[in-house]
Design a protein around this motif. Sequence first.
Motif, PDB file in Angstrom:
ATOM      1  N   GLU A   1      -1.622  16.606  44.894  1.00  0.00           N
ATOM      2  CA  GLU A   1      -1.630  15.666  43.788  1.00  0.00           C
ATOM      3  C   GLU A   1      -0.623  14.543  44.016  1.00  0.00           C
ATOM      4  O   GLU A   1      -0.918  13.364  43.782  1.00  0.00           O
ATOM      5  CB  GLU A   1      -1.308  16.410  42.488  1.00  0.00           C
ATOM      6  CG  GLU A   1      -2.387  17.392  42.081  1.00  0.00           C
ATOM      7  CD  GLU A   1      -1.992  18.275  40.912  1.00  0.00           C
ATOM      8  OE1 GLU A   1      -2.821  19.098  40.489  1.00  0.00           O
ATOM      9  OE2 GLU A   1      -0.858  18.133  40.414  1.00  0.00           O
ATOM     10  N   ALA A   2       0.566  14.903  44.508  1.00  0.00           N
ATOM     11  CA  ALA A   2       1.598  13.891  44.749  1.00  0.00           C
ATOM     12  C   ALA A   2       1.182  12.910  45.837  1.00  0.00           C
ATOM     13  O   ALA A   2       1.542  11.727  45.812  1.00  0.00           O
ATOM     14  CB  ALA A   2       2.911  14.575  45.127  1.00  0.00           C
ATOM     15  N   ALA A   3       0.393  13.406  46.812  1.00  0.00           N
ATOM     16  CA  ALA A   3      -0.045  12.537  47.904  1.00  0.00           C
ATOM     17  C   ALA A   3      -0.998  11.453  47.413  1.00  0.00           C
ATOM     18  O   ALA A   3      -1.100  10.386  48.027  1.00  0.00           O
ATOM     19  CB  ALA A   3      -0.720  13.370  48.992  1.00  0.00           C
ATOM     20  N   LEU A   4      -1.691  11.711  46.303  1.00  0.00           N
ATOM     21  CA  LEU A   4      -2.639  10.738  45.767  1.00  0.00           C
ATOM     22  C   LEU A   4      -2.006   9.815  44.734  1.00  0.00           C
ATOM     23  O   LEU A   4      -2.414   8.658  44.591  1.00  0.00           O
ATOM     24  CB  LEU A   4      -3.822  11.462  45.125  1.00  0.00           C
ATOM     25  CG  LEU A   4      -4.730  12.255  46.061  1.00  0.00           C
ATOM     26  CD1 LEU A   4      -5.746  13.049  45.256  1.00  0.00           C
ATOM     27  CD2 LEU A   4      -5.448  11.313  47.030  1.00  0.00           C
ATOM     28  N   ARG A   5      -1.012  10.313  44.024  1.00  0.00           N
ATOM     29  CA  ARG A   5      -0.435   9.561  42.916  1.00  0.00           C
ATOM     30  C   ARG A   5       0.219   8.269  43.421  1.00  0.00           C
ATOM     31  O   ARG A   5       1.028   8.275  44.337  1.00  0.00           O
ATOM     32  CB  ARG A   5       0.591  10.430  42.192  1.00  0.00           C
ATOM     33  CG  ARG A   5       0.922   9.999  40.787  1.00  0.00           C
ATOM     34  CD  ARG A   5       1.825  11.014  40.117  1.00  0.00           C
ATOM     35  NE  ARG A   5       1.190  12.324  40.030  1.00  0.00           N
ATOM     36  CZ  ARG A   5       1.690  13.435  40.572  1.00  0.00           C
ATOM     37  NH1 ARG A   5       2.813  13.388  41.256  1.00  0.00           N
ATOM     38  NH2 ARG A   5       1.057  14.574  40.438  1.00  0.00           N
ATOM     39  N   GLY A   6      -0.186   7.154  42.824  1.00  0.00           N
ATOM     40  CA  GLY A   6       0.362   5.864  43.223  1.00  0.00           C
ATOM     41  C   GLY A   6      -0.310   5.244  44.431  1.00  0.00           C
ATOM     42  O   GLY A   6       0.071   4.163  44.870  1.00  0.00           O
TER      43      GLY A   6
END
Length: 328
Positions: A275-280
């Motif tokens: 999820e963090a890899a996609l956020r932003g």
Amino acid sequence: MRDFAYARAQRPAEAVQLVAGSADATFVAGGTDLLNLMKDGAEDHGLVVDINRLPLRGIEESAGVLRIGALARMADVALHPVVRKRLPVLSQALLAGASPQVRNMASIGGNLLQRTRCWYFRGEDFPCNKREPGSGCAALEGRNRWHAILGGSDHCIAVHPSDLAVALRALDATVRTLGPDGARTIAMADFYRAPEDTPHLENALRHGELITAVEVPLPVPGTRQRYLKVRDRATFEFAVVSVAAVLRTRGRTVEEARLAFGGVATRPWRSAEAEAALRGEALTERNIAAAGRLLVRDARPREDNEFKVELVQRALQDVLGRFTGGSR
């Protein structure tokens, strides 16, 4: 299956009291899983308490939250207008589960508590730490095509079976309960336990504690949602791999991503790293692939299920690619 006593409860507190007062008692609603467990010898109960008359079937929206009674049937929830419009990932997951006949009988609470379809757990001739703690796990060196590549331990690699639970995990739902010590709220993130060295303890419920409702925060309008279930046949089959995605985007940029996975783990699986890899970031094929690699970075496949490492990444590409039209 041995003989057992049967009781019917009229009120939630009465049901709790009956089950809490007997060490080998349990609740029954639709019965679509419990009776098979008892026939297979995976569970043994001296008292079964019927809760179908309890007032726990309502589906109500209030203050941005949808409250679903634990006795609401899967089919009714899947086709509810608020669920279809605001929570399509939940509707899709429910309609992907079981058969129409089972969905008409099975309750929401019962679905969350269904137990693994691992054939070693359901077969009395094999060692299984879920069925008999300390006996061993036959799946570790046996036929393990259906088993977990994430979240397992040296004591258990059985896959959690619920499609509903995967969708609720992506939606950050909570479970409301009533037990001998009163009511409480349990986040879906905390509801299921990792197997570690106690795989027979599968969830956070205490003996005699009854699920009364599931509460789902309604996403803001425009949130993109999808559930994909990859299975061996089209109907009445459990997931080989499944993905629930809930995304909020601004243009092509991902503002929020919640990704949950089934068929690959011992409980409904969320990957904070993916999820963090996609956020932003822009929702491109390259970035989705990077998220997929992070998802399986700590995977521990066995001889028969190594294919799931690639399959779950492809499933993620499929789900998120539909939101972009396959942009690179």
